[in-house]
Write a protein that holds these residues in place. Sequence first.
Motif, PDB file in Angstrom:
ATOM      1  N   ALA A  33       0.054  -1.262  -1.708  1.00  0.00           N
ATOM      2  CA  ALA A  33       1.405  -1.225  -2.056  1.00  0.00           C
ATOM      3  C   ALA A  33       1.543  -1.069  -3.449  1.00  0.00           C
ATOM      4  O   ALA A  33       2.398  -0.219  -3.741  1.00  0.00           O
ATOM      5  N   CYS A  34       0.941  -1.989  -4.264  1.00  0.00           N
ATOM      6  CA  CYS A  34       1.205  -2.021  -5.840  1.00  0.00           C
ATOM      7  C   CYS A  34       0.313  -0.481  -6.390  1.00  0.00           C
ATOM      8  O   CYS A  34       1.196   0.019  -7.276  1.00  0.00           O
ATOM      9  N   LYS A  53      -0.062   2.204  -4.838  1.00  0.00           N
ATOM     10  CA  LYS A  53       0.714   3.508  -4.413  1.00  0.00           C
ATOM     11  C   LYS A  53       2.088   3.509  -5.013  1.00  0.00           C
ATOM     12  O   LYS A  53       2.518   4.667  -5.539  1.00  0.00           O
ATOM     13  N   GLY A  54       2.838   2.306  -5.110  1.00  0.00           N
ATOM     14  CA  GLY A  54       3.961   2.589  -5.722  1.00  0.00           C
ATOM     15  C   GLY A  54       3.819   2.813  -7.304  1.00  0.00           C
ATOM     16  O   GLY A  54       4.646   3.431  -7.998  1.00  0.00           O
ATOM     17  N   ASP A 104       8.691  -0.453 -14.006  1.00  0.00           N
ATOM     18  CA  ASP A 104       9.159   0.232 -13.146  1.00  0.00           C
ATOM     19  C   ASP A 104      10.266   1.271 -13.476  1.00  0.00           C
ATOM     20  O   ASP A 104      10.899   0.867 -14.631  1.00  0.00           O
ATOM     21  N   TYR A 123       5.739  -4.628 -13.513  1.00  0.00           N
ATOM     22  CA  TYR A 123       5.091  -4.078 -12.251  1.00  0.00           C
ATOM     23  C   TYR A 123       3.853  -4.460 -11.998  1.00  0.00           C
ATOM     24  O   TYR A 123       3.013  -4.013 -12.813  1.00  0.00           O
TER      25      TYR A 123
END
Length: 218
Positions: A104-105, A107-108, A139, A145
Motif C-alpha cells: 500500500a505504501c 502504490k500510494g 503526500d 509519507y
Amino acid sequence: MIGIDRGTAETVLHIIRANPSWRLLNIKETVFLEMGAEVSLSKIKRAKSIVMRRIYESCKGEYAKVFHYQAEILRTNLGSTVAVCLDPEYDFPVFQRIYVCFDACKKGFIAGCRKVIGVDGCFFKGACNGELICALGRDPNNQIYPIAWAVVEKETEDSWTWFFGLLQKDLNIPIGGKGWVIISNQQIVCSMQLLNIFQNVNIGCAQGTFMQIGGRHT
C-alpha cells in the motif's frame, strides 16, 4: 538498604530497560526518587547485569522469529517486499538485515506523491546494535509519507547499495533515476552510493532532516 536479588532487579527493570545507557549513578538517583531506597552502586551494578542479561536473551528469541514476521507480512499484505539477510561471516543463522516496503505504501507513493524521496538513518540505543534507515516522501497534504525502512548492521557502502537496490525496484525507478530527486543529510557514504546507483538523479544534501526541509519544496 534493600538486598539485591531478582526481586529487586524486577523492581528497577523498567528504569534500566528504558535507559540502558544510563550511568550507575543516574540509576541510583532514580531508584531513590521513585522507590525511596538508598542502594549502593555495587548493588545497582549487579541489578543492571541481571536485567541486561535478560534483555539480551529476550532479543535472541525475537530475532529467531524474524522469518515468521516476514511470512506474516507477505501473507497479509500481498505485493509487499520483505527481504531478510543473514550474516555470511557465520556458519549458523545470525541476523544481519531486514528491508520492508508495504504494498500500500509503494502504490500510494507512486500514485499520489512527487518523485522526491528523503533518506536518513539513526543508530539503535540499548541492547540491540545496528541502524534503522528509511525512505520518506511527502503526500499531497504535505505530510510525511513512509515508503520503506530497513534495519542494517551498520551504515556502509554495501548496506546502502542493498537498500537502494530494493527501493529502486519497488518504486520502479528507471536505471539512472532520471526525473527523480533524493534528499539526504551529510552522509558521505549515502551520497556516494546515490551517485553510483542513480547517476541521473538530482541529489540534495540537507543540514537537517528531510522532514525539516520538505515544506520548502512546492
